[in-house]
Design a protein around this motif. Structure first.
Motif, PDB file in Angstrom:
ATOM      1  N   ALA A  71       0.836  -1.209   0.000  1.00 54.20           N
ATOM      2  CA  ALA A  71       0.000   0.000   0.000  1.00 54.20           C
ATOM      3  C   ALA A  71       0.873   1.262   0.000  1.00 54.20           C
ATOM      4  O   ALA A  71       0.552   2.245  -0.684  1.00 54.20           O
ATOM      5  CB  ALA A  71      -0.942  -0.028   1.203  1.00 54.20           C
ATOM      6  N   ARG A 103      -7.492   5.404  -9.224  1.00 51.40           N
ATOM      7  CA  ARG A 103      -8.575   4.408  -9.193  1.00 51.40           C
ATOM      8  C   ARG A 103      -8.032   3.013  -9.557  1.00 51.40           C
ATOM      9  O   ARG A 103      -8.372   2.026  -8.915  1.00 51.40           O
ATOM     10  CB  ARG A 103      -9.674   4.838 -10.181  1.00 51.40           C
ATOM     11  N   PHE A 117      -5.962   1.837  -6.622  1.00 48.32           N
ATOM     12  CA  PHE A 117      -6.859   1.477  -5.511  1.00 48.32           C
ATOM     13  C   PHE A 117      -7.370   0.050  -5.708  1.00 48.32           C
ATOM     14  O   PHE A 117      -7.387  -0.763  -4.788  1.00 48.32           O
ATOM     15  CB  PHE A 117      -8.053   2.451  -5.454  1.00 48.32           C
ATOM     16  N   THR A 118      -7.744  -0.256  -6.945  1.00 46.46           N
ATOM     17  CA  THR A 118      -8.281  -1.592  -7.244  1.00 46.46           C
ATOM     18  C   THR A 118      -7.213  -2.656  -6.992  1.00 46.46           C
ATOM     19  O   THR A 118      -7.495  -3.697  -6.397  1.00 46.46           O
ATOM     20  CB  THR A 118      -8.766  -1.641  -8.717  1.00 46.46           C
ATOM     21  N   SER A 158      -4.699  -2.392  -4.894  1.00 41.52           N
ATOM     22  CA  SER A 158      -4.491  -2.510  -3.438  1.00 41.52           C
ATOM     23  C   SER A 158      -5.637  -3.306  -2.818  1.00 41.52           C
ATOM     24  O   SER A 158      -5.431  -4.123  -1.926  1.00 41.52           O
ATOM     25  CB  SER A 158      -4.373  -1.130  -2.784  1.00 41.52           C
ATOM     26  N   PHE A 159      -6.836  -3.103  -3.312  1.00 39.04           N
ATOM     27  CA  PHE A 159      -8.015  -3.773  -2.739  1.00 39.04           C
ATOM     28  C   PHE A 159      -7.931  -5.290  -2.927  1.00 39.04           C
ATOM     29  O   PHE A 159      -8.422  -6.055  -2.101  1.00 39.04           O
ATOM     30  CB  PHE A 159      -9.291  -3.231  -3.389  1.00 39.04           C
ATOM     31  N   ALA A 160      -7.278  -5.695  -4.023  1.00 43.03           N
ATOM     32  CA  ALA A 160      -7.176  -7.127  -4.314  1.00 43.03           C
ATOM     33  C   ALA A 160      -5.992  -7.782  -3.591  1.00 43.03           C
ATOM     34  O   ALA A 160      -5.772  -8.981  -3.729  1.00 43.03           O
ATOM     35  CB  ALA A 160      -7.029  -7.325  -5.822  1.00 43.03           C
ATOM     36  N   SER A 161      -5.248  -7.006  -2.796  1.00 42.53           N
ATOM     37  CA  SER A 161      -4.034  -7.575  -2.170  1.00 42.53           C
ATOM     38  C   SER A 161      -4.360  -8.308  -0.880  1.00 42.53           C
ATOM     39  O   SER A 161      -5.386  -8.070  -0.242  1.00 42.53           O
ATOM     40  CB  SER A 161      -3.018  -6.459  -1.889  1.00 42.53           C
ATOM     41  N   ALA A 179      -4.775  -5.984   2.093  1.00 38.79           N
ATOM     42  CA  ALA A 179      -6.096  -5.377   2.252  1.00 38.79           C
ATOM     43  C   ALA A 179      -7.003  -6.339   3.012  1.00 38.79           C
ATOM     44  O   ALA A 179      -7.730  -5.944   3.931  1.00 38.79           O
ATOM     45  CB  ALA A 179      -6.689  -5.051   0.884  1.00 38.79           C
ATOM     46  N   GLU A 180      -6.929  -7.613   2.643  1.00 40.00           N
ATOM     47  CA  GLU A 180      -7.742  -8.621   3.324  1.00 40.00           C
ATOM     48  C   GLU A 180      -7.416  -8.621   4.825  1.00 40.00           C
ATOM     49  O   GLU A 180      -8.295  -8.573   5.679  1.00 40.00           O
ATOM     50  CB  GLU A 180      -7.401  -9.989   2.707  1.00 40.00           C
ATOM     51  N   ILE A 199      -8.490  -5.181   6.613  1.00 41.22           N
ATOM     52  CA  ILE A 199      -9.946  -5.024   6.798  1.00 41.22           C
ATOM     53  C   ILE A 199     -10.440  -6.015   7.864  1.00 41.22           C
ATOM     54  O   ILE A 199     -11.184  -5.646   8.778  1.00 41.22           O
ATOM     55  CB  ILE A 199     -10.670  -5.207   5.438  1.00 41.22           C
TER      56      ILE A 199
END
Ligand code: COA
Length: 257
Positions: free
Chosen positions: A202, A226, A229-230, A232-235, A238-239, A242
């Motif tokens: 990140a 954007r 961000f996508t 990073s969200f799939a990393s 991130a899991e 969160i």
């Protein structure tokens, strides 16, 4: 050696070490800085890089004695080498902190500006004094300074060659934080430790997004953000981040990939 490199607890400490010449930039200095950037890029244990100067200067700019011995062609080669090292430094995955212990003039100011964060001692000062030698900044000074402090202030600083103190630099947005001189290293370490707890992926993506937006137009920057961000969200981080928030736990982020 003009530049000393030391690895300690995931931090790469890079010290400019020509105090007798106020850490002026010569060819050895550029080679040393280049090596440090390569180490920070290749060694995945490095999580933050810190630049600092030995003695009363961070760096007083290009070595003027060296300049007196060379022609414009050689000067261009040297400044291009430095410029490329600074671009590579800016593109590093890991955050880079300039710990500005004193004078940051000319190339010294240009090096600090290529770092992600500038933490300055209250004794630090900044400037682009090249005009006083009848030359102009050559390693990004006119460009980065204008983007950081604004068009007119950068124009004033480059036209007059005048120095500004650390507090003024902070007010202009050139410096992130001014600290007591004797606490500089302690404060920089604390800042680095804070960054070391974040997800390296990140951090890398934030750097790419901020830097791309800074260099390109807003529209393109937002679109790029954007996309990142996508990613990073799939990393995995991130899991983990969160899930840890929801479970009220400290996240355990992965290492650099
Ligand atoms: N290149 C080569 N040597 C430098 C240097 C530079 N950029 N900046 C300082 N030095 C040397 C000085 O020549 C002096 O060496 P000496 O003891 O062999 O004479 C030594 O470092 C100490 O500097 P000095 O000028 O005596 O210190 P000061 O406190 O009186 O002044 C500065 C400090 C920074 C105001 C002054 O050194 C200066 O103006 N330096 C040049 C800054 C500059 O123009 N940088 C951009 C270069 S393109």
């Amino acid at each position: 050696m003009a530049v000393e490199i030391k690895k300690e607890d995931g931090i790469l400490w890079v010290k400019f070490n020509r105090p007798e010449a106020l850490n002026a930039i010569n060819e050895d200095f550029i080679a040393g800085l280049k090596k440090a950037v390569e180490i920070a890029r290749e060694d995945k244990e490095i999580r933050v890089m810190v630049l600092v100067g030995e003695g009363r200067a961070f760096c007083a700019g290009a070595d003027i004695k060296m300049f007196s011995r060379i022609d414009a062609f050689r000067a261009r080669e040297i400044i291009e080498d430095l410029g490329k090292v600074l671009e590579n430094l800016e593109d590093l995955e890991v955050p880079v902190i300039a710990a500005v212990n004193g004078l940051a003039l000319g190339g010294g100011c240009e090096i600090a500006m290529a770092c992600d964060i500038i933490i300055a001692s209250e004794r630090a000062s900044f400037g682009q004094p090249e005009i006083n030698l009848g030359i102009i900044p050559g390693a990004g000074g006119t460009q980065r300074l204008a983007r950081i402090v604004g068009w007119k202030k950068a124009m004033e600083l480059c036209l007059t060659g005048e120095r500004i103190d650390a507090k003024t630099a902070e007010r202009l947005g050139l410096v992130n934080k001014v600290v007591e001189h004797d606490k500089l290293i302690e404060e920089v370490k604390a800042f680095a430790e804070k960054l070391k707890k974040k997800s390296p992926t990140a951090l890398m993506l934030v750097k790419q997004a901020v830097n791309r937006g800074f260099k390109k137009g807003l529209g393109e920057g937002i679109e790029y953000e954007r996309d990142l961000f996508t990613i990073s969200f799939a990393s995995r981080d991130a899991e983990e981040g969160i899930k840890s928030f929801i479970e009220k736990k400290e996240p355990k982020f992965g290492s650099r990939v």
